[in-house]
Each structure stands twice: as C-alpha cells, then as structure tokens.
Design a protein around this motif. Sequence first.
Motif, PDB file in Angstrom:
ATOM      1  N   ASP A   1      32.554 -11.728  18.004  1.00  0.00           N
ATOM      2  CA  ASP A   1      34.012 -11.777  18.242  1.00  0.00           C
ATOM      3  C   ASP A   1      34.681 -12.766  17.295  1.00  0.00           C
ATOM      4  O   ASP A   1      35.782 -12.558  16.806  1.00  0.00           O
TER       5      ASP A   1
ATOM      6  N   ARG B   1      35.052 -11.259  13.833  1.00  0.00           N
ATOM      7  CA  ARG B   1      36.169 -10.308  13.762  1.00  0.00           C
ATOM      8  C   ARG B   1      37.506 -11.047  13.672  1.00  0.00           C
ATOM      9  O   ARG B   1      38.373 -10.666  12.890  1.00  0.00           O
ATOM     10  N   ARG B   2      37.654 -12.095  14.466  1.00  0.00           N
ATOM     11  CA  ARG B   2      38.928 -12.842  14.447  1.00  0.00           C
ATOM     12  C   ARG B   2      39.160 -13.478  13.085  1.00  0.00           C
ATOM     13  O   ARG B   2      40.263 -13.462  12.557  1.00  0.00           O
TER      14      ARG B   2
ATOM     15  N   ARG C   1      26.523  -8.366  15.593  1.00  0.00           N
ATOM     16  CA  ARG C   1      27.133  -9.143  14.502  1.00  0.00           C
ATOM     17  C   ARG C   1      27.248  -8.294  13.233  1.00  0.00           C
ATOM     18  O   ARG C   1      28.225  -8.390  12.493  1.00  0.00           O
TER      19      ARG C   1
ATOM     20  N   ALA D   1      30.176  -6.083  13.574  1.00  0.00           N
ATOM     21  CA  ALA D   1      31.436  -6.821  13.369  1.00  0.00           C
ATOM     22  C   ALA D   1      31.719  -6.975  11.872  1.00  0.00           C
ATOM     23  O   ALA D   1      32.849  -6.784  11.421  1.00  0.00           O
TER      24      ALA D   1
END
Length: 451
Positions: A120, A123-124, A154, A157
């Motif tokens: 996550d 991605r951010r 991962r 992502a």
Amino acid sequence: MEQESQLTRLGLFDARVPRYTSYPTAPHFSTEVGPSLFAQWIEAIPAGSRISLYMHVPFCRRLCWFCACRTQGTQSDEPVRAYAETLLSELKMLKERLAPGVTLSRLHWGGGTPTLMPADMMRRIAAAVFDAVPMGEGAEFSVEIDPNEIDAARMDALAESGLNRASIGVQDFDPQIQQVIGREQSYEVTKAAVDMIRDRGVASLNADILYGLPHQTPTKIAESVQKLLSLGPDRVALYGYAHVPWMARRQTMIPSDHLPTPQERLELFEVARKLFVADGYDEIGIDHFALPTDGLSVAQKAGKLRRNFQGYTDDLAEALVGMGASSISRFPQGYAQNAPATGAHTGAIRDGHFSTARGHVFTAEDKMRARLIEALMCDFRVSAAELIADYAADPAELAAMFRRCAAKFEDMVKVTAAGLEIPEKGRPLTRMIARHFDAYDLSKAGHSSAI
Ligand SMILES: C[S@@+](CC[C@H](N)C(=O)[O-])C[C@H]1O[C@@H](n2cnc3c(N)ncnc32)[C@H](O)[C@@H]1O
Ligand code: SF4
C-alpha cells in the motif's frame, strides 16, 4: 605477467579511487549549497522539460556484511512508515516548485531496499510521484529489488504502478561465498523473484553481481555467471567488490585474508567478461554488460552513453532530482545532497524546507573536467574538439594535460589526433586515469592546477 605488474604499479584496484559517478565527487561537496539554492534550481527547470527522479529508501531487513551502501536495519515497519510520510511531503514540496508541464524521463527507487515497503505504501508513493511529475513518453520506472524481500502483493503494486525495469541484487550464487559475505540467497529465491517480475510483463531486468569476493575462484565465478545467464538478464552490473571497512563498518565481519589479490581480481573479471561476451552481451564502460537491444548498448553505439549517480545511463535529462535522505541531485548549475541521516532529513521537511546539506556549484572548468572524465568512463576516449567547442577548453592546455597523462600511464593511454584514448590493455586502469584529470583529488587538495 609483465603487463599485470605494470597495471599493479600504476594503481590497479586501489579501493580509494572514486567510481566517478559525479565530478567533483561527493567528498568535495561543501555547505555552499543549501535548501534555498536547491529550491531555486528546481524552480529554474524549464516548463515542459523532462527530468529524472531518484528516490532513496535507506532501510533493509537484513544488513549484508559486504554492503557499502548507506542504509539502516529495521525489523519493524514503523520507521519506514514515518519515512514514507516524509517522502510524500517532500514530493508535495517538489510539485509546488516545478514549472508546468515538466514530465519524467526516468524514475528510480534505490536503497537500501525499497521493496521492504508494504504494497500500500509503494502505491501511495508512486501515485504521489506521478502527481508531482507525470511519466513522459517512453519513460522508465526502475526499482532495486532484493529477491529475499519481495512477494506477489508487492510485485503487483510495483507492476500496476508502471514498473518497467527491475534491478535485482544477486552478488554471487556460491553458498560458501554467500556465508562469508553475510548475504544468503538461494538460486531458487532469485529465480522466483525473476519469474514474478517476468509474469507481470516487466520488460527489462538488470542484475548486480560482484567480483573480487573472498574465496571467489575462476571456477566459482564462472559457475555464478552461468547461473545468472540462465535467468536471461538484459543488463548486468559486474561490480568489483570494494572492501572499505574503514567506511563500511559491517565489512569488519569479512576477514581480509581470503580476499583475492589485484591480479586475481583481474582474472576473475576476465573470466566473467568472456562468458558475457560469448553469450552475446555488449561490454558497457568499465563494469556493465547489456544485450544489443538494451538501451545502454544502443546509447553506447550512438556515443550517447552517460554516467550519473546510479552508474551508466542512457538518460539525457538535464536534471536528476534526488528525494529522500542522502540523495544527490544534479542540475545544470551544480550538485545538491540531502541530509544523510533520516532524522535530520525528516526534521527539515517537517519544518517546511528541503533538507539540502551540501553540494557544489559548477565552475566552467568543473564542467569541462566532468565531461572529460565521463567520456573516459563511458567510451574510453575523449574528443579534444568536443571539449574545445562545448566547454571552452584551451587547446594548448588540453594537449599538455593529455601529454602529462601519457607520461604517467605509459602505453596504457594513447594520445591521438582526435584526443586521448585508453586502449584495451589500459582499461582496468580507467578509474585511475580518470583520477589523473580530477583537480579535486584528495591527495592534491589545496592545489588548483593539479595536473
Ligand atoms: C544499494 S544495493 C541495493 C540492492 C538491494 N538492496 C539488494 O540487496 O538486492 C545496490 C548494489 O550495490 C552493490 N554493492 C553494495 N556494496 C558493495 C561493495 N562493497 N562493493 C561493490 N558493490 C557493492 C551490490 O551489488 C548491490 O546489489
Ligand atoms: S545489499 Fe541490499 S539488502 Fe544487503 S545491506 Fe545492502 S542494501 Fe541492504
């Protein structure tokens, strides 16, 4: 044998000689560059131009003993999450200062181990980068991947964020060597990482391996190279292991009595080099190999190979902006380095300014010498006409510099009608020859006309 002793006498494999990923090299940076000059240089990037971005993630789950990179070990995600928040703020500050229409040529995440970030978070951060600077046409997004520190989530992502060039750390496949250098990683683990990368359509794969490791023999390095070739990388970095325990304290775990001698290192490099060449790879500069279809090989043939902080590149962007602790940026005006410690870096960003701690403003002579050194490192030759036309070099001074170099390096360099060349046999000395043109050389500090 005679040639080998000549190479050794002239400084072969002296670990103190820089790799010239910049000129002047980082130890010569000073406090003349700080946050406000860095911000001015960002603001001066022309609207609509292309830039490259390097993002440093100075964390690892394990600390390999051989590693000389700037990184810290952590088992928890806490410091990584805090650091990621800093990066997001830093990217916002970058966005606020960039002229409209600036796009990305290259994006590289390095470390440390960027892949220790949870999916996550990756991605951010990727979204924040592209919000600050969108990918331009044909842009490359590359990430250093530790095969021990990656999984499907991962990898998804990264691939879904646009990763198109993966770089994996291999070092050596031999279990005994891996144990001695504190980096255990089975062939199966490496192969699984490569499969994950390929399954997601990531077009290009780079692998790092090392020569000059303790217990490495010609037979062992040949086995490692063959295993690597079975994975079909597009590009390989074959770095000479730098044993610098006075700088990288972890390396004190590696006993120096089993390190190969300079002659043995040369042989190890040669064994690996021949295997790559026999398998169809082109030699790139002093320590890379690339398939003829790879961007580095294409650039080299077109005379457009360049060198930056990440090593060899085909990137022609004028500015390379470094985000994160210790990252170095390059602008047409000079270099700027962020605070090396994550605490100081985060503190500066929280206070609302960049963390730039050191840097260097180019003089005209710096630019001329930087190009001279870059040309030697990339092409093993430098054109006097280019230095005179593009960098206002004085023809007589340049000729004298070349003559002094030839006097020192004997037949390991050749002065030609066009300039200076390093013939095949002198190439192991390329960094030492480049150092000859370094006016900031530590041993000559204080003298402005060093050669
Ligand atoms: C910053 S590391 C990141 C790689 C990633 N964390 C991994 O372990 O796979 C990049 C590369 O630097 C090289 N490197 C690190 N220490 C070195 C040393 N002492 N001498 C030569 N190369 C070194 C290694 O080949 C390594 O893959
Ligand atoms: S080689 Fe990679 S994982 Fe190992 S300490 Fe260096 S950066 Fe970290």
